[in-house]
Design an enzyme around this catalytic site. Structure first.
Site, PDB file in Angstrom:
ATOM      1  N   GLU A   1       4.551  27.406  46.130  1.00  0.00           N
ATOM      2  CA  GLU A   1       3.939  26.498  46.702  1.00  0.00           C
ATOM      3  C   GLU A   1       4.604  25.087  46.685  1.00  0.00           C
ATOM      4  OE1 GLU A   1      -0.672  27.800  45.678  1.00  0.00           O
ATOM      5  OE2 GLU A   1       0.059  26.749  44.127  1.00  0.00           O
TER       6      GLU A   1
ATOM      7  N   ASP B   1      -8.560  35.835  43.755  1.00  0.00           N
ATOM      8  CA  ASP B   1      -9.955  37.044  42.567  1.00  0.00           C
ATOM      9  C   ASP B   1     -11.107  36.757  42.480  1.00  0.00           C
ATOM     10  OD1 ASP B   1      -9.448  36.519  40.510  1.00  0.00           O
ATOM     11  OD2 ASP B   1      -7.781  35.719  40.458  1.00  0.00           O
TER      12      ASP B   1
HETATM   13  N1  ADE Z   1      -6.562  31.457  38.722  1.00  0.00           N
HETATM   14  C1  ADE Z   1      -6.456  32.683  39.410  1.00  0.00           C
HETATM   15  N2  ADE Z   1      -7.633  33.550  38.831  1.00  0.00           N
HETATM   16  C2  ADE Z   1      -8.104  33.065  37.479  1.00  0.00           C
HETATM   17  C3  ADE Z   1      -8.851  33.814  36.658  1.00  0.00           C
HETATM   18  N3  ADE Z   1      -9.345  34.938  37.102  1.00  0.00           N
HETATM   19  N4  ADE Z   1      -8.731  33.555  35.354  1.00  0.00           N
HETATM   20  C4  ADE Z   1      -8.215  31.845  35.474  1.00  0.00           C
HETATM   21  N5  ADE Z   1      -7.451  31.552  36.343  1.00  0.00           N
HETATM   22  C5  ADE Z   1      -6.728  31.552  37.034  1.00  0.00           C
END
Ligand code: ADE
Length: 276
Positions: free
Chosen positions: A12, A218
């Site tokens: 980024e 996620d």
């Molecule tokens: N950044 C992106 N995904 C994350 C997650 N599952 N836990 C903590 N920080 C994150």
């Protein structure tokens, strides 16, 4: 007016750095490179904050103290926590909380000791502009930047923008039990990441308007680690770049007058065990 931009990811930061008009100046402080220049007529300092609350807080402090930034924007990825959030959605923080902060029995769970609050509010004006920019990106150039193969790979159907609570802590949440515990502790949380609330605390204490934007990479469950690096390079980097371009093209007016009513002094009374 100088805007500080913290990126959590190298990808980024590198796209954004390319936007700085020629002549950007680089300053190295405490293992970080701060690059100063202008984007669409806005004075900016861009820096890779690194991962975790301490890294983010020290970087935000340096932006304020060394570079005199009077606005701060954090961009990165997050795990979706609220039901219905999908990979590829964008979350813009209204408020942020440190989900791993727990000084009970002296302070209620999540309360920042001696600040009398657990949640720090992002600047409504800057946040609103960021939300508009995110929507413009999703309605506009997203599929010019992200090709059909990547779209299919990550099942990016119709990404949406959400606005609400972001929880931060020094843990990658990547299990069904982890995300369930987070939902129980903070039922309003939309997303989880590792930096935003630390930047929020620093900005709250300095009285600096800030905004936090996250792309959902996620869903913080057992699948969270899968494809994570690929998502960063092939999706999240385009979101950060595209959304901030929309923001700068629309223009950011100067911040209002600096806060004149400083927060209460932190030499608060001695610790007392409190009910939680
Ligand atoms: N950044 C992106 N995904 C994350 C997650 N599952 N836990 C903590 N920080 C994150």
């Amino acid at each position: 007016m100088t805007i500080g931009i913290l990126a959590a990811l190298r990808e980024e930061a590198s796209h954004l750095l390319a936007d700085l008009e020629p002549g950007g100046r680089r300053t190295r402080i405490a293992l970080r490179d701060y690059t100063s220049g202008t984007i669409h007529g806005h004075d900016c300092v861009i820096v890779l904050a690194r991962i975790g609350k301490v890294a983010a807080a020290t970087t935000a402090t340096a932006l304020i103290e060394h570079f005199g930034v009077d606005r701060l924007i954090f961009t990165g990825v997050a795990g979706g926590v609220a039901p219905g959030l999908r990979i590829g959605d964008v979350v813009i923080a209204d408020t942020l909380v440190q989900h791993d902060l727990d000084a009970r029995p002296f302070f209620p769970r999540h309360e920042i000791p001696l600040l009398d609050t657990s949640h720090c509010a992002a600047d409504p004006d800057l946040t609103g502009r960021l939300e508009t920019a995110a929507q413009a990106f999703l309605d506009g150039t997203i599929w010019q930047r992200i090709g059909p193969d990547v779209r299919r790979q990550f099942d990016l159907v119709q990404p949406r923008v959400h606005r609400g609570l972001i929880a931060s802590g020094d843990q990658f949440i990547g299990s069904a039990t982890g995300v369930r515990a987070l939902r129980e502790a903070l039922p309003d949380a939309l997303a989880v990441e590792m930096e935003g609330a630390a930047v929020a605390q620093v900005c709250h204490e300095y009285g600096i308007p800030f905004a936090v934007m996250r792309t959902v990479s996620d869903t913080a469950d057992d699948q969270a680690h899968r494809d994570f690096p690929a998502f960063l390079g092939q999706v999240a980097s385009h979101y950060a770049h595209g959304i901030l371009q929309c923001l700068f093209e629309a223009g950011i007016p100067p911040a209002g007058p600096a806060r004149t009513d400083p927060q209460p002094p932190l030499n608060a009374p001695g610790l007392k065990a409190r009910a939680t």
